[in-house]
Design a protein around this motif. Sequence first.
Motif, PDB file in Angstrom:
ATOM      1  N   ASP A 193       0.831  -1.212   0.000  1.00 42.36           N
ATOM      2  CA  ASP A 193       0.000   0.000   0.000  1.00 42.36           C
ATOM      3  C   ASP A 193       0.866   1.264   0.000  1.00 42.36           C
ATOM      4  N   ALA A 194       1.941   1.248   0.773  1.00 43.00           N
ATOM      5  CA  ALA A 194       2.840   2.400   0.806  1.00 43.00           C
ATOM      6  C   ALA A 194       3.524   2.603  -0.542  1.00 43.00           C
ATOM      7  N   PHE A 195       3.836   1.507  -1.206  1.00 37.32           N
ATOM      8  CA  PHE A 195       4.477   1.594  -2.519  1.00 37.32           C
ATOM      9  C   PHE A 195       3.511   2.183  -3.546  1.00 37.32           C
ATOM     10  N   VAL A 196       2.252   1.790  -3.488  1.00 37.16           N
ATOM     11  CA  VAL A 196       1.254   2.352  -4.400  1.00 37.16           C
ATOM     12  C   VAL A 196       1.089   3.853  -4.145  1.00 37.16           C
ATOM     13  N   ALA A 197       1.085   4.258  -2.882  1.00 35.95           N
ATOM     14  CA  ALA A 197       1.001   5.681  -2.573  1.00 35.95           C
ATOM     15  C   ALA A 197       2.208   6.437  -3.131  1.00 35.95           C
ATOM     16  N   ARG A 198       3.387   5.831  -3.074  1.00 37.72           N
ATOM     17  CA  ARG A 198       4.591   6.449  -3.655  1.00 37.72           C
ATOM     18  C   ARG A 198       4.464   6.529  -5.173  1.00 37.72           C
ATOM     19  N   MET A 199       3.886   5.502  -5.776  1.00 41.31           N
ATOM     20  CA  MET A 199       3.654   5.528  -7.221  1.00 41.31           C
ATOM     21  C   MET A 199       2.821   6.735  -7.641  1.00 41.31           C
ATOM     22  N   ALA A 200       1.856   7.087  -6.819  1.00 42.79           N
ATOM     23  CA  ALA A 200       1.005   8.234  -7.152  1.00 42.79           C
ATOM     24  C   ALA A 200       1.821   9.524  -7.215  1.00 42.79           C
ATOM     25  N   VAL A 201       2.813   9.661  -6.335  1.00 38.61           N
ATOM     26  CA  VAL A 201       3.665  10.847  -6.335  1.00 38.61           C
ATOM     27  C   VAL A 201       4.505  10.901  -7.611  1.00 38.61           C
ATOM     28  N   TYR A 202       4.984   9.734  -8.055  1.00 36.87           N
ATOM     29  CA  TYR A 202       5.902   9.666  -9.199  1.00 36.87           C
ATOM     30  C   TYR A 202       5.219   9.149 -10.469  1.00 36.87           C
ATOM     31  N   ARG A 203       3.926   9.360 -10.538  1.00 38.06           N
ATOM     32  CA  ARG A 203       3.142   8.824 -11.659  1.00 38.06           C
ATOM     33  C   ARG A 203       3.666   9.294 -13.020  1.00 38.06           C
ATOM     34  N   GLU A 204       4.134  10.521 -13.102  1.00 41.21           N
ATOM     35  CA  GLU A 204       4.597  11.082 -14.372  1.00 41.21           C
ATOM     36  C   GLU A 204       6.122  11.059 -14.499  1.00 41.21           C
ATOM     37  N   ALA A 205       6.802  10.284 -13.662  1.00 44.65           N
ATOM     38  CA  ALA A 205       8.270  10.314 -13.639  1.00 44.65           C
ATOM     39  C   ALA A 205       8.919   9.286 -14.557  1.00 44.65           C
ATOM     40  N   GLY A 206       8.119   8.519 -15.282  1.00 44.63           N
ATOM     41  CA  GLY A 206       8.684   7.595 -16.255  1.00 44.63           C
ATOM     42  C   GLY A 206       9.033   6.214 -15.740  1.00 44.63           C
TER      43      GLY A 206
END
Length: 241
Positions: A193-206
């Motif tokens: 769950d924490a990793f998915v939340a981090r993904m949201a921050v870096y969604r446009e980072a490639g």
Amino acid sequence: MSGRLLYVCARPQRDAAVAEWASFRDGLGVSDDDLVHHDLVREPLPDDLERFSGVVVGGSPFNVTDSDKTPTQLRLEGDLERLAAAAIDGRTSAMFTCFGIGVVTRLLGGDVTLDHPEDTGPTDVELTLEGRTDDLFGLLTPRFQALTAHKEASASVPPGATLLASNDLCPVQAYRAGDALWATQFHPEPTTDAFVARMAVYREAGYFDADAFDEVSAFVRTASVEQPTLLLRSFAARVLA
């Protein structure tokens, strides 16, 4: 256990940084007060590292292979090299993760390359023979899942280091340098769950297709990450004993 640990943050994004600190706190099994948060993006590395029983270094959207580094990134990488040198010399104990392994590899004279990226999500990691007898990694199962998302990696185990874990996509998943520095390419700290939340921050980072966020998130949540957490617990037990 007694003493305190230092979390060194290399993430410019404050929300991601605070969440990563919390993931390390939970993974290490320590209290808020026992894991000091140091924002290396905004503040140089403290000189009094001996105050801390050990140090954990988080990931970053920075890359060692970046060609257009800002003064902040250059200073941050220099500070991490200074921390790594202190751990290799036995003046502290440290665990470097993801971006950090590239900094240590370069310090040791190894090559960091774009040839071994891994997609965002779980990957299978296998211990080497040396990993199975390592003080920290020897407590893990010989093969386990961990979460990854990286664009660069070590081309090979750097001079003077001992390879502890590997897989086909990224041959250098973890190594030890000296007796008190461990470096991992995978992330040992987040829950799914924490990793998915981090993904949201870096969604446009490639790191992944932004339009496939839901599918990638669902794949991440299939992972079993108990073994990487055990790695952090064993690090805490060793340095805080």
